[in-house]
Design an enzyme around this catalytic site. Structure first.
Site, short mmCIF file in Angstrom:
data_model
loop_
_atom_site.label_atom_id
_atom_site.label_comp_id
_atom_site.label_asym_id
_atom_site.label_seq_id
_atom_site.Cartn_x
_atom_site.Cartn_y
_atom_site.Cartn_z
N GLY A 80 0.85 -1.19 0.00
CA GLY A 80 0.00 0.00 0.00
C GLY A 80 0.88 1.24 0.00
O GLY A 80 2.00 1.21 0.52
N GLN A 83 3.24 9.89 0.85
CA GLN A 83 4.52 9.18 1.05
C GLN A 83 5.51 9.45 -0.09
O GLN A 83 6.70 9.19 0.04
CB GLN A 83 4.29 7.68 1.19
CG GLN A 83 3.51 7.32 2.45
CD GLN A 83 3.35 5.82 2.57
OE1 GLN A 83 2.38 5.26 2.07
NE2 GLN A 83 4.30 5.16 3.19
N CYS A 93 5.60 0.04 7.48
CA CYS A 93 5.28 1.17 6.61
C CYS A 93 6.54 1.58 5.87
O CYS A 93 7.61 1.65 6.45
CB CYS A 93 4.79 2.34 7.48
SG CYS A 93 4.39 3.81 6.53
N LEU A 94 6.39 1.86 4.56
CA LEU A 94 7.56 2.25 3.76
C LEU A 94 8.16 3.57 4.27
O LEU A 94 9.32 3.84 4.03
CB LEU A 94 7.17 2.37 2.29
CG LEU A 94 6.73 1.05 1.62
CD1 LEU A 94 6.20 1.32 0.22
CD2 LEU A 94 7.87 0.04 1.59
N HIS A 99 -4.78 1.58 7.17
CA HIS A 99 -3.43 2.12 7.35
C HIS A 99 -3.18 3.26 6.35
O HIS A 99 -2.68 4.33 6.72
CB HIS A 99 -2.43 0.98 7.16
CG HIS A 99 -0.98 1.39 7.16
ND1 HIS A 99 -0.06 0.89 8.05
CD2 HIS A 99 -0.28 2.24 6.35
CE1 HIS A 99 1.13 1.43 7.81
NE2 HIS A 99 1.02 2.25 6.77
N GLU A 100 -3.57 3.04 5.09
CA GLU A 100 -3.32 4.05 4.05
C GLU A 100 -4.18 5.29 4.25
O GLU A 100 -3.72 6.42 4.07
CB GLU A 100 -3.54 3.47 2.65
CG GLU A 100 -2.61 2.33 2.27
CD GLU A 100 -1.16 2.59 2.58
OE1 GLU A 100 -0.71 3.74 2.41
OE2 GLU A 100 -0.46 1.65 3.01
N HIS A 141 -2.77 7.73 6.61
CA HIS A 141 -1.74 8.61 6.03
C HIS A 141 -2.37 9.91 5.50
O HIS A 141 -1.74 10.97 5.55
CB HIS A 141 -1.03 7.93 4.86
CG HIS A 141 0.08 7.02 5.25
ND1 HIS A 141 1.22 7.46 5.89
CD2 HIS A 141 0.27 5.68 5.07
CE1 HIS A 141 2.05 6.43 6.09
NE2 HIS A 141 1.49 5.34 5.61
NI NI Z 1 2.35 3.42 5.64
#
Ligand code: NI
Length: 186
Positions: free
Chosen positions: A46, A51, A94-95, A136-137, A140
């Protein structure tokens, strides 16, 4: 398509609230494609536009485990319109929070409304891993991060370590730049 740089904690842009997309134009479609390529390359399941430093309400998701099982979701202006009281726990990463994983409790099932690539409103139900990834996304888009669910002590420890990493990367980048500018006769 292009692979975009992913910003990481403690970059303050990750705390911005993303704004609604008013029209699905060529720029938005290109961003979706670039985000998908960036996510596959990372690799991740995701990615929210913030991000890659774009504060727009755009998310890509693909929980397919193999290349053959790929089924990308492109979510523009996504919102959770229903969430189950029942919760489930996943070990999340998370990236934008490299090398850290921890358990987070979220709704086990959600219904999501969003705009698709053609500009049409769509709804789908998600459970299991997909429900977690979508929540989660969407977090963000509000400037949230999964580490906000952890104890203050744990969160501060993660942020402190990543702040050190960011400082080290900055110094390394400066050291790489200097000889190049000398060569250029700057
Ligand atoms: Ni994330």
């Amino acid at each position: 398509m292009a692979i975009l740089p992913i910003i990481t904690v403690p970059d303050p842009r990750l705390r911005k609230v993303s704004t609604l997309v008013d029209s699905v134009d060529a720029e938005v479609l290109k961003l979706l494609d670039d985000m998908l390529e960036t996510m596959y390359d990372a690799p991740g399941i995701g990615l929210a536009a913030i991000q890659v430093a774009v504060p727009k309400r755009i998310v890509v998701v693909d929980t397919g485990k193999t290349e053959e099982a790929r089924a990308p979701l492109f979510l523009i202006n996504p919102e959770v319109v229903w969430a189950s009281e029942e919760l489930s726990v996943y070990n999340e990463g998370c990236l934008s929070v490299p090398d850290y994983y921890d358990d987070v409790k979220r709704s086990a099932r959600v219904r999501v409304r969003h705009i698709d690539r053609a500009g049409a409103v769509q709804e789908f139900d998600a459970d299991g891993l997909l429900a977690t990834v979508v929540q989660h996304e969407l977090e963000h888009l509000e400037g949230g991060l999964f580490i906000d669910h952890l104890s203050r002590l744990k969160r501060e420890r993660v942020v402190k370590r990543l702040t050190k990493v960011a400082r080290y990367d900055e110094i390394a980048a400066q050291n790489r730049v200097e000889p190049a500018s000398e060569e250029a006769g700057a």
